[in-house]
Design a protein around this motif. Structure first.
Motif, PDB file in Angstrom:
ATOM      1  N   LYS A   1      -0.955   3.950   5.612  1.00 57.39           N
ATOM      2  CA  LYS A   1      -0.130   3.542   4.481  1.00 57.39           C
ATOM      3  C   LYS A   1      -0.867   2.490   3.673  1.00 57.39           C
ATOM      4  O   LYS A   1      -1.414   1.533   4.231  1.00 57.39           O
ATOM      5  N   SER A   2      -0.885   2.666   2.348  1.00 54.32           N
ATOM      6  CA  SER A   2      -1.568   1.694   1.497  1.00 54.32           C
ATOM      7  C   SER A   2      -1.058   1.801   0.065  1.00 54.32           C
ATOM      8  O   SER A   2      -0.648   2.874  -0.380  1.00 54.32           O
ATOM      9  N   ASP A   3      -1.080   0.669  -0.631  1.00 52.30           N
ATOM     10  CA  ASP A   3      -0.823   0.659  -2.068  1.00 52.30           C
ATOM     11  C   ASP A   3      -2.155   0.859  -2.780  1.00 52.30           C
ATOM     12  O   ASP A   3      -3.119   0.123  -2.514  1.00 52.30           O
ATOM     13  N   LEU A   4      -2.197   1.833  -3.690  1.00 55.78           N
ATOM     14  CA  LEU A   4      -3.455   2.215  -4.315  1.00 55.78           C
ATOM     15  C   LEU A   4      -3.296   2.401  -5.807  1.00 55.78           C
ATOM     16  O   LEU A   4      -2.200   2.655  -6.311  1.00 55.78           O
ATOM     17  N   MET A   5      -4.406   2.277  -6.509  1.00 63.72           N
ATOM     18  CA  MET A   5      -4.510   2.688  -7.896  1.00 63.72           C
ATOM     19  C   MET A   5      -5.862   3.355  -8.052  1.00 63.72           C
ATOM     20  O   MET A   5      -6.893   2.734  -7.799  1.00 63.72           O
ATOM     21  N   PHE A   6      -5.868   4.621  -8.423  1.00 65.15           N
ATOM     22  CA  PHE A   6      -7.115   5.368  -8.498  1.00 65.15           C
ATOM     23  C   PHE A   6      -7.805   5.159  -9.838  1.00 65.15           C
ATOM     24  O   PHE A   6      -7.164   5.217 -10.889  1.00 65.15           O
ATOM     25  N   ASP A   7      -9.115   4.940  -9.790  1.00 62.29           N
ATOM     26  CA  ASP A   7      -9.897   4.797 -11.015  1.00 62.29           C
ATOM     27  C   ASP A   7     -10.194   6.152 -11.665  1.00 62.29           C
ATOM     28  O   ASP A   7     -10.492   6.218 -12.852  1.00 62.29           O
TER      29      ASP A   7
END
Length: 245
Positions: free
Chosen positions: A23-29
């Protein structure tokens, strides 16, 4: 946690999680095109929650804040083929294409579950992961171009994501933070997504909220955690009450 990523190139990889969950909070480039071989994923956005399983294919846009939860399932690892659709490559692709009208960006996840053209394209990558030595860039380019072409063929609206190369513009900070406070992101990322430098983000935040971003985020997340705990207790209480009758 046993996580293995095998790369053909920096844009194409085979990813596998063997542990209970990730589980992780992400923002993809980059835009991410993902095909499920096994396992399940839950993707939580500010406005919606998505579930994906074996055979599913989806496209998640770049600059999208999300909580990702990956699960192994039925004794099988969480295994996916992931293709990064990088901005520079997409710019080269769209140089030769004349788009009709203004491209309005969409911040939604596109689902292409079990589509035979796209599934065949991504499945054809599997044997390449056993090839030793450096993978030819020319072949990687062919496969990524094939995937983009198929996406445009099966969904005429996908250009709204793939052909949008704008950086985030300056947006309403209050609205953005109220919708996205639950995602654990560096302040630099939050500033970028609101069209601000870090210094401008901090200055505007103090102006609108009369406190620091760190303090406000801590308080909001504690409020959310308390609310979720209260709802869980209420649900448990109702369940116990019903079982008595």
């Amino acid at each position: 946690m046993d996580h293995i990523s095998t790369y053909l190139t920096k844009e194409i990889k085979l990813s596998s999680y063997d542990d209970k969950l990730f589980k992780s909070d992400l923002m993809f480039d980059d835009h991410m095109l993902i095909w499920f071989i096994s396992g399940e994923t839950k993707i939580i956005l500010a406005e919606a929650t998505y579930y994906f399983k074996t055979g599913d294919i989806f496209l998640i846009p770049r600059n999208q804040l999300a909580t990702i939860v990956n699960y192994p399932k039925n004794g099988q690892p969480h295994k996916t083929v992931v293709m990064h659709l990088a901005t520079e490559r997409l710019k080269r692709f769209y140089e030769k294409i004349e788009l009709k009208g203004r491209v309005t960006p969409e911040q939604t996840i596109f689902s292409f579950t079990n589509h035979p053209l796209l599934a065949s394209c991504l499945a054809s990558l599997i044997p390449y992961f056993d090839v030793r030595g450096e993978f030819p860039e020319s072949i990687a380019t062919l496969k990524i171009t094939e995937a983009i072409t198929i996406l445009r063929e099966i969904d005429k609206t996908v250009d709204s994501v793939l052909a949008n190369f704008d950086e985030p513009g300056k947006i309403d900070l209050i609205d953005f933070m109220q919708r996205n406070f639950m995602f654990n992101m560096p302040m630099e990322k939050l500033g970028y997504l609101t069209g601000r430098s870090l210094s401008t983000f901090n200055r505007d935040f103090r102006k609108f909220f009369n406190t620091t971003p760190q303090k406000w985020l801590t308080e909001k997340r504690l409020e959310l955690a308390y609310y979720q705990l209260a709802k869980k207790k209420e649900k448990t209480h109702r369940s116990i009450s019903r079982s008595r009758f």
